[in-house]
Design a protein around this motif. Structure first.
Motif, PDB file in Angstrom:
ATOM      1  N   GLU A  51       0.851  -1.177   0.000  1.00 42.99           N
ATOM      2  CA  GLU A  51       0.000   0.000   0.000  1.00 42.99           C
ATOM      3  C   GLU A  51       0.893   1.234   0.000  1.00 42.99           C
ATOM      4  N   VAL A  52       0.689   2.108  -0.963  1.00 41.99           N
ATOM      5  CA  VAL A  52       1.456   3.345  -1.058  1.00 41.99           C
ATOM      6  C   VAL A  52       0.603   4.500  -0.529  1.00 41.99           C
ATOM      7  N   GLY A  53       1.181   5.292   0.359  1.00 39.52           N
ATOM      8  CA  GLY A  53       0.460   6.434   0.906  1.00 39.52           C
ATOM      9  C   GLY A  53      -0.728   6.044   1.766  1.00 39.52           C
ATOM     10  N   VAL A 121      -2.174  -2.243  -3.831  1.00 41.64           N
ATOM     11  CA  VAL A 121      -3.514  -1.697  -3.599  1.00 41.64           C
ATOM     12  C   VAL A 121      -3.321  -0.354  -2.902  1.00 41.64           C
ATOM     13  N   ALA A 122      -3.783   0.733  -3.531  1.00 40.04           N
ATOM     14  CA  ALA A 122      -3.456   2.039  -2.968  1.00 40.04           C
ATOM     15  C   ALA A 122      -4.373   3.139  -3.490  1.00 40.04           C
ATOM     16  N   ASN A 123      -4.541   4.144  -2.644  1.00 36.86           N
ATOM     17  CA  ASN A 123      -5.141   5.407  -3.035  1.00 36.86           C
ATOM     18  C   ASN A 123      -3.963   6.323  -3.340  1.00 36.86           C
ATOM     19  N   LEU A 124      -3.642   6.473  -4.615  1.00 32.34           N
ATOM     20  CA  LEU A 124      -2.398   7.141  -4.990  1.00 32.34           C
ATOM     21  C   LEU A 124      -2.557   8.658  -5.104  1.00 32.34           C
ATOM     22  N   PRO A 125      -1.559   9.400  -4.676  1.00 29.78           N
ATOM     23  CA  PRO A 125      -1.582  10.856  -4.884  1.00 29.78           C
ATOM     24  C   PRO A 125      -1.723  11.160  -6.372  1.00 29.78           C
ATOM     25  N   TYR A 126      -2.630  12.052  -6.720  1.00 25.76           N
ATOM     26  CA  TYR A 126      -2.941  12.304  -8.119  1.00 25.76           C
ATOM     27  C   TYR A 126      -1.733  12.743  -8.932  1.00 25.76           C
ATOM     28  N   ASN A 127      -0.856  13.523  -8.316  1.00 25.33           N
ATOM     29  CA  ASN A 127       0.231  14.124  -9.094  1.00 25.33           C
ATOM     30  C   ASN A 127       1.344  13.151  -9.456  1.00 25.33           C
ATOM     31  N   GLY A 146      -2.733  -5.444  -9.346  1.00 24.72           N
ATOM     32  CA  GLY A 146      -2.882  -4.197  -8.614  1.00 24.72           C
ATOM     33  C   GLY A 146      -4.255  -3.594  -8.788  1.00 24.72           C
ATOM     34  N   LEU A 147      -4.619  -2.753  -7.843  1.00 27.27           N
ATOM     35  CA  LEU A 147      -5.837  -1.950  -7.923  1.00 27.27           C
ATOM     36  C   LEU A 147      -5.504  -0.611  -7.293  1.00 27.27           C
ATOM     37  N   VAL A 148      -5.568   0.443  -8.101  1.00 21.46           N
ATOM     38  CA  VAL A 148      -5.209   1.760  -7.595  1.00 21.46           C
ATOM     39  C   VAL A 148      -6.345   2.739  -7.828  1.00 21.46           C
ATOM     40  N   MET A 149      -6.498   3.658  -6.887  1.00 17.19           N
ATOM     41  CA  MET A 149      -7.482   4.725  -7.005  1.00 17.19           C
ATOM     42  C   MET A 149      -6.734   5.974  -7.440  1.00 17.19           C
ATOM     43  N   VAL A 150      -7.160   6.536  -8.579  1.00 17.26           N
ATOM     44  CA  VAL A 150      -6.476   7.682  -9.165  1.00 17.26           C
ATOM     45  C   VAL A 150      -7.505   8.672  -9.693  1.00 17.26           C
TER      46      VAL A 150
END
Length: 278
Positions: A51-53, A121-127, A146-150
């Motif tokens: 998990e990132v962030g 699996v992460a809610n990634l910073p948009y930038n 993977g599954l990321v929220m962007v």
């Protein structure tokens, strides 16, 4: 166990955390959303999740029961220090599954992690969403899914196929590693603070047939050149890359690609054939 809106605000206040645009911090505070993310991620009991962030731990707490080990990479030292305490308080029986790494995800290497991750699996910073995913796929060959929220627009680009108006460099580079698809929208209301853009989920699985006969860096340089000026034909767009328009045409023909076509019409396989020409 999961964090609700009041919990998120209370934790932030206790830690004197004020979400910053610089770090792309928009904390999820809706339990149903994090449950949905875990379900869509299709994790197994054997998965080692990266998990990132993780922020205040909303998604972290939902992930703990769904995997063998959870490695959370957090760049903010205050948040990184708090996360194990939140896990111990909210999920005491599962807290030993959590390993927090204080680091910038853009600089993380396999040797920096306590276990080899199998899923992101992460809610990634948009930038930094696309650079982070590409960096991790390159550095961590153990990542199979993977599954990321962007940001919604970024999700569209990541999952786009040839011929789409939003197909471009992120689409091709991610396709080098994985098959990607859009996995549903995420409403703005589930975040604090509420972002001024829509969000979406992107799911991907690493391709078992990586085009290993072609150097990745060489391929990515080619892709960058092809999309630097989208309106140009491949013959013109690749003239600098190949040394001349005539040489670009020769290589395109050799690869079986129409020199008059534009980059947005080509698949990652097409680009690989062009990169393999000499």
């Amino acid at each position: 166990m999961l964090l609700g809106p009041a919990d998120v605000r209370r934790l932030a206040a206790e830690l004197d955390i004020r979400p910053t645009k610089k770090l792309g911090q928009n904390f999820v505070h809706d339990p149903n959303t994090v449950r949905r993310i875990v379900t869509v991620a299709e994790l197994t009991d054997d998965d080692v999740v990266l998990e990132v962030g993780p922020g205040l731990g909303s998604l972290t707490l939902a992930l703990l029961p769904a995997c063998k080990t959870l490695v959370a990479v957090e760049i903010d030292p205050v948040l990184a220090a708090q996360l194990p305490h939140t896990a111990a308080q909210r999920a005491p029986g599962l807290a030993d599954r959590l390993h927090v790494v204080l680091a910038d995800a853009m600089r993380v290497h396999a040797a920096d992690l306590p276990a080899a991750p199998t899923a992101l699996v992460a809610n990634l910073p948009y930038n930094v969403a696309v650079p982070v995913v590409l960096h991790l796929m390159a550095e961590l060959p153990s990542l199979t899914k993977g599954l990321v929220m962007v940001q919604a627009e970024v999700a569209d680009r990541m999952a786009a196929g040839p011929g789409s108006k939003v197909y471009g460099v992120p689409s091709v580079k991610l396709a080098w590693y994985a098959d990607a698809r859009r996995a549903g929208p995420v409403p703005r209301s589930v975040f604090w603070p509420v972002p001024n853009v829509d969000s979406a989920l992107v799911a991907f699985r690493r391709r078992p047939d990586l085009l290993s006969t072609v150097d990745r860096k060489a391929l990515f340089t080619l892709v960058d050149a092809a999309f630097a000026q989208r309106r140009k034909t491949m013959r013109a767009a690749l003239s600098g890359w190949a040394g001349s328009a005539a040489e670009a045409e020769r290589r395109l023909v050799l690869a079986g690609v129409d020199p008059g076509i534009r980059g947005e019409q080509l698949s990652v396989g097409d680009f690989a054939r062009i990169a393999a020409t000499v």
